[in-house]
Design an enzyme around this catalytic site. Structure first.
Site, PDB file in Angstrom:
ATOM      1  N   ARG A 157       1.205  -3.776  -8.591  1.00 54.83           N
ATOM      2  CA  ARG A 157       2.044  -4.644  -7.750  1.00 54.83           C
ATOM      3  C   ARG A 157       2.553  -5.868  -8.522  1.00 54.83           C
ATOM      4  O   ARG A 157       3.679  -6.329  -8.302  1.00 54.83           O
ATOM      5  CB  ARG A 157       1.240  -5.062  -6.514  1.00 54.83           C
ATOM      6  CG  ARG A 157       1.969  -5.928  -5.510  1.00 54.83           C
ATOM      7  CD  ARG A 157       1.060  -6.211  -4.315  1.00 54.83           C
ATOM      8  NE  ARG A 157       1.551  -7.243  -3.424  1.00 54.83           N
ATOM      9  CZ  ARG A 157       2.314  -7.022  -2.351  1.00 54.83           C
ATOM     10  NH1 ARG A 157       2.684  -5.795  -2.060  1.00 54.83           N
ATOM     11  NH2 ARG A 157       2.709  -8.023  -1.584  1.00 54.83           N
TER      12      ARG A 157
ATOM     13  N   ILE B 278       8.825  -8.999  -1.299  1.00 54.37           N
ATOM     14  CA  ILE B 278       7.944  -7.832  -1.302  1.00 54.37           C
ATOM     15  C   ILE B 278       7.047  -7.998  -0.093  1.00 54.37           C
ATOM     16  O   ILE B 278       6.328  -8.995   0.033  1.00 54.37           O
ATOM     17  CB  ILE B 278       7.120  -7.747  -2.593  1.00 54.37           C
ATOM     18  CG1 ILE B 278       8.042  -7.629  -3.808  1.00 54.37           C
ATOM     19  CG2 ILE B 278       6.160  -6.569  -2.538  1.00 54.37           C
ATOM     20  CD1 ILE B 278       7.298  -7.659  -5.137  1.00 54.37           C
ATOM     21  N   SER B 279       7.099  -7.041   0.811  1.00 52.81           N
ATOM     22  CA  SER B 279       6.349  -7.162   2.061  1.00 52.81           C
ATOM     23  C   SER B 279       4.854  -7.251   1.784  1.00 52.81           C
ATOM     24  O   SER B 279       4.353  -6.812   0.744  1.00 52.81           O
ATOM     25  CB  SER B 279       6.627  -5.958   2.961  1.00 52.81           C
ATOM     26  OG  SER B 279       7.996  -5.872   3.274  1.00 52.81           O
ATOM     27  N   ALA B 280       4.131  -7.817   2.750  1.00 48.33           N
ATOM     28  CA  ALA B 280       2.680  -7.860   2.658  1.00 48.33           C
ATOM     29  C   ALA B 280       2.153  -6.432   2.536  1.00 48.33           C
ATOM     30  O   ALA B 280       2.690  -5.513   3.163  1.00 48.33           O
ATOM     31  CB  ALA B 280       2.095  -8.555   3.883  1.00 48.33           C
TER      32      ALA B 280
ATOM     33  N   PHE C  42      10.406  -8.898   9.317  1.00 53.78           N
ATOM     34  CA  PHE C  42      11.091  -8.610   8.065  1.00 53.78           C
ATOM     35  C   PHE C  42      12.268  -9.559   7.876  1.00 53.78           C
ATOM     36  O   PHE C  42      12.820 -10.096   8.843  1.00 53.78           O
ATOM     37  CB  PHE C  42      11.612  -7.164   8.039  1.00 53.78           C
ATOM     38  CG  PHE C  42      10.604  -6.162   7.564  1.00 53.78           C
ATOM     39  CD1 PHE C  42      10.591  -5.757   6.242  1.00 53.78           C
ATOM     40  CD2 PHE C  42       9.675  -5.637   8.437  1.00 53.78           C
ATOM     41  CE1 PHE C  42       9.665  -4.830   5.791  1.00 53.78           C
ATOM     42  CE2 PHE C  42       8.743  -4.710   8.004  1.00 53.78           C
ATOM     43  CZ  PHE C  42       8.734  -4.305   6.675  1.00 53.78           C
TER      44      PHE C  42
END
Length: 553
Positions: free
Chosen positions: A46, A78-80, A222
């Site tokens: 990541r 970048i989403s959780a 989002f």
């Protein structure tokens, strides 16, 4: 065609340890259930997709903002990891699938590449050239150079790589454009953070006949969609910028509507309905969004908060606005539980507070612990009627197809409320031709697309029309050209000349309208209608009741 990351990519022992801790933390929280998703998260580095962040931040259970606009608002992230795991599990990606990601960052595409394996294909698309360039470099560095990179507007999809078994959208969407459906394989699925009445849910959309059905819906948040699919909320600010009311639909059109409302005494109404302090109540929020006219979300600026209002949450609290007044969901917290209620301000505060509190009671009585609503997505050109049964939703049908059963058809044509319609006898409806039959009896069910020349209708649930091309009659001779239909059981038809002739879609619904139905609401977007239908409550059988204690004895 993407392949899994080569084993010789060395991302350092610290990164490996932090990644393992991230996955274990997600397991402990119950955010990962699929071992294949856990394995993908364990393999993809990541931190290589957020090179400017410290390693600890890259593997924290938080969103990573990668790009902001001139006002400091996040436009790329970048989403959780728990959100990404949730959506990947919703998608159910299998080896060999062909997948599209709309809204790129690179990391999620790498996770998808792990899941599809050597025999699959992943395409990632973004409207921002900088995002695509960075995603390409990060994917190559992480060992996923075969992911297809597309620069374009997500509204158009990626037809050159279609059809897709799965489409995963990683930006908040207000609408479902035709390209996503057209590029979907016959048995494919779309996973998208869809905004309905201001509330965003990650939903799984699958085909059912000529429409889409939501199979799963989970709370999420989002960055909003950009480009042709962008749709801004209307915001009404109070006390400078301290308090904001955000409207997705039903914008009152007057920015000064609530001037002075906060100068009036606060009205309160309490429901008697309680919930554990740690329990979610997202279905209650969706219920209120469905049944409350003038629905909006109240937020409080933390830097300007004077404590004037006390909403159930200060970020996106269910609220409603009407007649120069507004009300919002409130909570009285105890040691272990809290009671739902409402606070309201303005000249009509007492009525709004009690209306909101009463709808909390209705949810508690009829829907708490239940399956929630059935949500269906229909093309904007569809003509909708309503099947029967307690879990009935909506389906498209031609004029003249009969439909019987309680509350058949969510709404009649112009000038008629949803509890009226054509047919004879209570609970009957039919989509009429050029000259629909008359209807008598209270509560006769309606339909969405009626004829331009309805015969007289009668019954106490008819309502009346008051638009510029409507006759104002309480029962018989409802108008053929209506603009609005007030009353407790009435919906509305949009436009001054709805229903121009036989075979036309009567009862035009403008984009952004949200028509109240007997058991739900019909929201019209640019490309689709979203129908939210709650199950009809069933009456308990007459006879003795067996009471059980809390452990079921």
């Amino acid at each position: 065609m993407p392949g899994p990351r080569p084993a010789d990519v060395n991302d350092g022992s610290t990164a490996v340890r932090l990644r393992a801790a991230m996955v274990e933390g997600l397991r402990e929280l119950g955010d990962i259930r699929d071992p294949r998703v856990a394995a993908a998260l364990s393999r993809v580095p990541r931190h290589l997709f957020a090179p400017d962040e410290p390693l600890e931040a890259a593997y924290a259970l938080d969103r990573l903002v990668t790009r902001r606009d001139a006002h400091g608002m996040a436009v790329g992230s970048i989403s959780a990891p728990q959100v990404q795991a949730m959506m990947l599990e919703q998608a159910g990606i299998e080896r060999g699938m062909r997948c599209l990601e709309i809204g790129s960052g690179g990391y999620n595409a790498a996770l998808m590449a792990e899941l599809v394996g050597d025999g699959g294909e992943v395409t990632t698309l973004d409207i921002d050239p900088g995002v695509i360039d960075r995603a390409g470099r990060s994917l190559a560095a992480a060992g996923y150079p075969r992911v297809n990179l597309v620069l374009g507007d997500g509204e158009e999809g990626a037809p050159e790589h279609a059809p897709f078994d799965r489409v995963i959208v990683t930006a908040g969407a207000w609408d479902i454009p035709p390209a996503w459906i057209d590029q979907l394989a016959e048995d494919g699925a779309i996973v998208v953070p869809l905004r309905v009445r201001g509330l965003t849910r990650s939903v799984v959309l699958e085909r059912e006949d000529d429409h889409l059905v939501v199979r799963s819906a989970k709370v999420c948040g989002f960055v909003p969609m950009r480009g042709a699919g962008a749709h801004a909320e209307h915001v009404l600010l109070l006390r400078g910028r301290e308090i904001g009311l955000r409207f997705d639909e039903e914008w009152p059109g007057d920015a000064n509507l609530l001037d002075g409302a906060l100068d009036t005494p606060r009205a309160e109404a309490w429901s008697g309905v309680r919930i554990g302090l740690t329990k979610p109540f997202d279905l209650l929020e969706l219920w209120l969004a469905t049944v409350l006219d003038g629905f909006c979300l109240l937020s409080v600026d933390p830097d300007l908060d004077t404590g004037l209002v006390a909403p159930a949450n200060r970020v996106a609290c269910p609220a409603m606005a009407s007649s120069g007044s507004f009300a919002y969901l409130a909570m009285r917290r105890g040691h272990h539980t809290a009671e739902f209620g409402a606070h309201a301000y303005g000249p009509d505060a007492a009525r709004l507070a009690e209306e909101l509190a009463e709808q909390v009671r209705v949810w508690d009585r009829d829907h708490r612990g239940g399956p929630g609503p059935r949500i269906t997505i229909h093309p904007i050109t569809a003509r909708l009627t309503r099947p029967t049964g307690p879990r009935a939703g909506f389906y498209a049908a031609p004029h003249g197809d009969p439909a019987t059963g309680p509350m058949t058809g969510p709404m009649t044509g112009p000038g008629i409320g949803p509890a009226t319609g054509s047919g004879t006898g209570p609970g009957t409806g039919s989509a009429g031709g050029a000259h629909a039959a008359s209807a008598t009896g209270p509560g006769v069910a309606g339909r969405l697309h009626t004829a331009p020349h309805d015969a007289p209708l009668g019954g106490p649930a008819v309502g009346f029309a008051d638009g510029p091309h409507a006759t104002s009659h309480a029962a018989p001779h409802a108008a053929a050209h209506g603009d609005s239909v007030p009353g407790p059981v009435a919906g509305f038809t949009g436009g001054p000349h709805a229903g121009s002739g036989p075979g036309h879609r009567t009862g035009h619904f403008p984009v952004g309208s949200a028509v109240r139905l007997a058991t739900g609401r019909l929201i019209t977007k640019r490309h689709v209608h979203v129908a939210v239908s709650w199950p009809t409550p069933t009456l308990p059988a007459i006879g003795p009741r067996i009471l059980r204690d809390p452990v079921g004895n």
